[in-house]
Write a protein that holds these residues in place. Structure first.
Motif, PDB file in Angstrom:
ATOM      1  N   MET A   1       0.810  -1.203   0.000  1.00 57.86           N
ATOM      2  CA  MET A   1       0.000   0.000   0.000  1.00 57.86           C
ATOM      3  C   MET A   1       0.850   1.262   0.000  1.00 57.86           C
ATOM      4  SD  MET A   1      -3.082  -1.001  -0.099  1.00 57.86           S
ATOM      5  CE  MET A   1      -3.946   0.497   0.312  1.00 57.86           C
ATOM      6  N   ASP A   2       2.137   1.168   0.317  1.00 56.75           N
ATOM      7  CA  ASP A   2       2.990   2.344   0.341  1.00 56.75           C
ATOM      8  C   ASP A   2       3.228   2.837  -1.084  1.00 56.75           C
ATOM      9  OD1 ASP A   2       3.214   2.183   3.050  1.00 56.75           O
ATOM     10  OD2 ASP A   2       5.032   0.952   2.994  1.00 56.75           O
ATOM     11  N   ALA A   3       3.201   4.159  -1.252  1.00 54.86           N
ATOM     12  CA  ALA A   3       3.424   4.739  -2.569  1.00 54.86           C
ATOM     13  C   ALA A   3       4.866   4.536  -3.000  1.00 54.86           C
ATOM     14  CB  ALA A   3       3.093   6.230  -2.541  1.00 54.86           C
ATOM     15  N   ARG A   4       5.036   4.224  -4.280  1.00 58.12           N
ATOM     16  CA  ARG A   4       6.367   4.108  -4.848  1.00 58.12           C
ATOM     17  C   ARG A   4       6.520   5.128  -5.968  1.00 58.12           C
ATOM     18  NH1 ARG A   4       6.693  -2.185  -6.121  1.00 58.12           N
ATOM     19  NH2 ARG A   4       4.469  -2.143  -5.700  1.00 58.12           N
ATOM     20  N   VAL A   5       7.699   5.637  -6.137  1.00 63.44           N
ATOM     21  CA  VAL A   5       7.938   6.702  -7.106  1.00 63.44           C
ATOM     22  C   VAL A   5       8.811   6.170  -8.234  1.00 63.44           C
ATOM     23  CG1 VAL A   5       8.911   8.988  -7.476  1.00 63.44           C
ATOM     24  CG2 VAL A   5       7.732   8.462  -5.329  1.00 63.44           C
ATOM     25  N   ASP A   6       8.416   6.474  -9.463  1.00 64.06           N
ATOM     26  CA  ASP A   6       9.176   6.076 -10.644  1.00 64.06           C
ATOM     27  C   ASP A   6       9.478   7.344 -11.433  1.00 64.06           C
ATOM     28  OD1 ASP A   6      10.140   5.094 -13.041  1.00 64.06           O
ATOM     29  OD2 ASP A   6       8.811   3.367 -13.033  1.00 64.06           O
ATOM     30  N   ASP A   7      10.738   7.505 -11.849  1.00 59.81           N
ATOM     31  CA  ASP A   7      11.130   8.710 -12.561  1.00 59.81           C
ATOM     32  C   ASP A   7      10.506   8.785 -13.959  1.00 59.81           C
ATOM     33  OD1 ASP A   7      12.643   9.597 -10.456  1.00 59.81           O
ATOM     34  OD2 ASP A   7      14.489   8.652 -11.171  1.00 59.81           O
ATOM     35  N   ALA A 131     -11.859  -7.676   4.036  1.00 61.27           N
ATOM     36  CA  ALA A 131     -10.475  -8.148   4.081  1.00 61.27           C
ATOM     37  C   ALA A 131      -9.545  -7.006   3.701  1.00 61.27           C
ATOM     38  CB  ALA A 131     -10.292  -9.318   3.117  1.00 61.27           C
ATOM     39  N   SER A 132      -8.352  -7.022   4.251  1.00 63.25           N
ATOM     40  CA  SER A 132      -7.377  -5.976   3.943  1.00 63.25           C
ATOM     41  C   SER A 132      -6.828  -6.159   2.527  1.00 63.25           C
ATOM     42  CB  SER A 132      -6.226  -6.018   4.946  1.00 63.25           C
ATOM     43  OG  SER A 132      -5.438  -7.183   4.740  1.00 63.25           O
ATOM     44  N   TYR A 133      -6.138  -5.154   2.053  1.00 64.86           N
ATOM     45  CA  TYR A 133      -5.517  -5.208   0.733  1.00 64.86           C
ATOM     46  C   TYR A 133      -4.601  -6.422   0.603  1.00 64.86           C
ATOM     47  CZ  TYR A 133      -2.354  -3.789  -3.069  1.00 64.86           C
ATOM     48  OH  TYR A 133      -1.595  -3.752  -4.207  1.00 64.86           O
ATOM     49  N   ASP A 134      -3.749  -6.636   1.597  1.00 70.17           N
ATOM     50  CA  ASP A 134      -2.786  -7.733   1.531  1.00 70.17           C
ATOM     51  C   ASP A 134      -3.453  -9.104   1.603  1.00 70.17           C
ATOM     52  OD1 ASP A 134      -0.537  -6.097   1.290  1.00 70.17           O
ATOM     53  OD2 ASP A 134      -0.441  -5.793   3.461  1.00 70.17           O
ATOM     54  N   GLU A 135      -4.611  -9.172   2.225  1.00 72.12           N
ATOM     55  CA  GLU A 135      -5.324 -10.445   2.355  1.00 72.12           C
ATOM     56  C   GLU A 135      -6.113 -10.810   1.096  1.00 72.12           C
ATOM     57  OE1 GLU A 135      -6.322 -10.314   7.164  1.00 72.12           O
ATOM     58  OE2 GLU A 135      -7.691  -9.403   5.713  1.00 72.12           O
ATOM     59  N   TRP A 179     -10.466  -3.907  -3.762  1.00 73.51           N
ATOM     60  CA  TRP A 179      -9.374  -2.951  -3.702  1.00 73.51           C
ATOM     61  C   TRP A 179      -8.942  -2.649  -5.131  1.00 73.51           C
ATOM     62  CZ3 TRP A 179      -8.209  -0.575   0.711  1.00 73.51           C
ATOM     63  CH2 TRP A 179      -8.567  -1.208   1.921  1.00 73.51           C
ATOM     64  N   ILE A 180      -8.810  -1.361  -5.445  1.00 73.52           N
ATOM     65  CA  ILE A 180      -8.481  -0.947  -6.816  1.00 73.52           C
ATOM     66  C   ILE A 180      -7.335   0.053  -6.774  1.00 73.52           C
ATOM     67  CG2 ILE A 180      -9.346   0.018  -8.982  1.00 73.52           C
ATOM     68  CD1 ILE A 180     -12.186  -0.548  -7.961  1.00 73.52           C
ATOM     69  N   GLY A 181      -6.344  -0.180  -7.616  1.00 76.56           N
ATOM     70  CA  GLY A 181      -5.227   0.753  -7.771  1.00 76.56           C
ATOM     71  C   GLY A 181      -4.676   0.644  -9.176  1.00 76.56           C
ATOM     72  N   HIS A 182      -3.753   1.508  -9.528  1.00 73.68           N
ATOM     73  CA  HIS A 182      -3.112   1.421 -10.834  1.00 73.68           C
ATOM     74  C   HIS A 182      -2.251   0.158 -10.893  1.00 73.68           C
ATOM     75  CE1 HIS A 182      -4.302   5.457 -12.118  1.00 73.68           C
ATOM     76  NE2 HIS A 182      -3.999   5.872 -10.896  1.00 73.68           N
ATOM     77  N   PRO A 234      -0.493   9.381   1.745  1.00 74.81           N
ATOM     78  CA  PRO A 234      -0.224   8.800   0.424  1.00 74.81           C
ATOM     79  C   PRO A 234      -0.584   7.319   0.368  1.00 74.81           C
ATOM     80  CG  PRO A 234       1.829   9.130   1.618  1.00 74.81           C
ATOM     81  CD  PRO A 234       0.754   9.774   2.442  1.00 74.81           C
ATOM     82  N   ILE A 235      -1.381   6.955  -0.621  1.00 77.26           N
ATOM     83  CA  ILE A 235      -1.821   5.573  -0.798  1.00 77.26           C
ATOM     84  C   ILE A 235      -1.765   5.217  -2.274  1.00 77.26           C
ATOM     85  CG2 ILE A 235      -3.338   5.564   1.226  1.00 77.26           C
ATOM     86  CD1 ILE A 235      -5.696   6.092  -0.668  1.00 77.26           C
ATOM     87  N   THR A 236      -1.773   3.924  -2.568  1.00 80.84           N
ATOM     88  CA  THR A 236      -1.757   3.473  -3.955  1.00 80.84           C
ATOM     89  C   THR A 236      -2.979   2.638  -4.320  1.00 80.84           C
ATOM     90  OG1 THR A 236      -0.415   1.563  -3.323  1.00 80.84           O
ATOM     91  CG2 THR A 236       0.752   3.513  -4.125  1.00 80.84           C
ATOM     92  N   ALA A 237      -3.909   2.457  -3.399  1.00 71.90           N
ATOM     93  CA  ALA A 237      -5.134   1.698  -3.701  1.00 71.90           C
ATOM     94  C   ALA A 237      -6.240   2.153  -2.776  1.00 71.90           C
ATOM     95  CB  ALA A 237      -4.896   0.191  -3.548  1.00 71.90           C
ATOM     96  N   VAL A 238      -7.480   1.987  -3.235  1.00 71.09           N
ATOM     97  CA  VAL A 238      -8.659   2.310  -2.436  1.00 71.09           C
ATOM     98  C   VAL A 238      -9.587   1.099  -2.413  1.00 71.09           C
ATOM     99  CG1 VAL A 238      -8.607   4.791  -2.899  1.00 71.09           C
ATOM    100  CG2 VAL A 238      -9.841   3.266  -4.468  1.00 71.09           C
ATOM    101  N   LEU A 239     -10.432   1.046  -1.402  1.00 71.17           N
ATOM    102  CA  LEU A 239     -11.492   0.053  -1.386  1.00 71.17           C
ATOM    103  C   LEU A 239     -12.678   0.628  -2.138  1.00 71.17           C
ATOM    104  CD1 LEU A 239     -12.638  -2.689  -0.357  1.00 71.17           C
ATOM    105  CD2 LEU A 239     -13.623  -1.390   1.550  1.00 71.17           C
TER     106      LEU A 239
END
Length: 277
Positions: A1-7, A131-135, A179-182, A234-239
């Protein structure tokens, strides 16, 4: 769930890029976000919102955003015509048209921008138990024809779709949680929320258990946070929680909620959709 940065530029940002050329705002469709017919509505919505947010006169963040889809958007470039309709001390009302082939309007939108101020706050809405994102397992998109689906990661926790060759014995529930994210992780912002608001699979797909011709006619998204709120968490996915109330004479509705992992309701959305069944 932690945001990651790509150049490198993210596919979503490339697909929704707008620029001012020769005194006109322009954008272009992306093969990455192609739907069954024309471009994925969420990408179109995000492009329109990006163009409005790029206006030098714009103040505040989106509060309410309505997109009307008049016709499928053909592959290629399109023109965008934004207009400030009315401004007050706290809000701005904007309109924008997307045209191709001259004056042929393919989509248009209205948006209310607001300058939120610190004041009394109360959040009676509670995040559904889930259920959580990881589950939650990642939904397999293998064999999915629509390219835009591959640009998102879905983790269904309730009512995962199962598309059969024919109709089911009876209508199934239109209610889903996922759970939905890019697909390529991206820190979610207001543009992401405007696209994910349309990323729910059509409710009739779940109810009938099959793919049918559909198309969003009109979609409204209400934002319950501003840009600063999203930067602070900062998040990378939502329920995403979606449902429907009526399927009748070729049209159906859809309601949706987008929740942060911490339980904050970020946005709600409502749309009306055409179907052929």
């Amino acid at each position: 769930m932690d945001a990651r940065v790509d150049d490198s530029i993210h596919p979503f940002d490339a697909a929704t890029r707008v620029e001012l050329l020769g005194g006109r705002w322009q954008g272009a469709t992306s093969d990455d976000y192609h739907a069954f017919v024309g471009q994925f509505g969420g990408a179109t919505a995000a492009t329109l919102l990006r163009a409005l947010m790029a206006q030098p006169e714009r103040t505040g963040d989106p509060l309410a955003f309505t997109v009307n889809f008049c016709a499928p958007i053909a592959a290629g470039r399109f023109d965008l015509t934004p207009r400030l309709i009315k401004a007050t001390r706290s809000t701005q009302h904007w309109g924008i048209e997307l045209t191709q082939g001259g004056d042929d309007v393919e989509a248009f939108a209205t948006a209310v921008f607001a300058q939120r101020r610190e004041t009394w706050s109360h959040r009676p809405a509670e995040m559904p138990q889930t259920a959580s994102y990881d589950e939650a397992p990642v939904y397999s998109r293998a064999g999915v024809a629509a390219a835009w689906v591959r640009q998102f990661e879905f983790r269904f926790v309730e009512n995962e779709p199962s598309f059969g060759a024919g109709t089911q014995a009876g209508p199934a529930s239109p209610h889903t949680k996922a759970w939905i994210g890019h697909a390529v992780p991206r820190t979610l912002d207001l543009l992401s929320l405007s696209a994910i608001a349309d990323a729910f699979f059509a409710r009739i797909f779940h109810v009938r258990g099959e793919l049918l011709p559909i198309g969003t006619v009109s979609m409204t998204t209400y934002f319950h946070v501003d840009a600063a709120d999203l930067v602070a968490e900062p998040i990378t996915a939502v329920l995403g929680v979606a449902d429907a109330n009526v399927f009748h004479k070729s049209f159906s509705d859809q309601t949706g909620e987008l929740w942060s992992p911490s339980g904050k309701l970020l946005a709600t959305t409502h749309q009306i959709t055409y179907f052929k069944a």
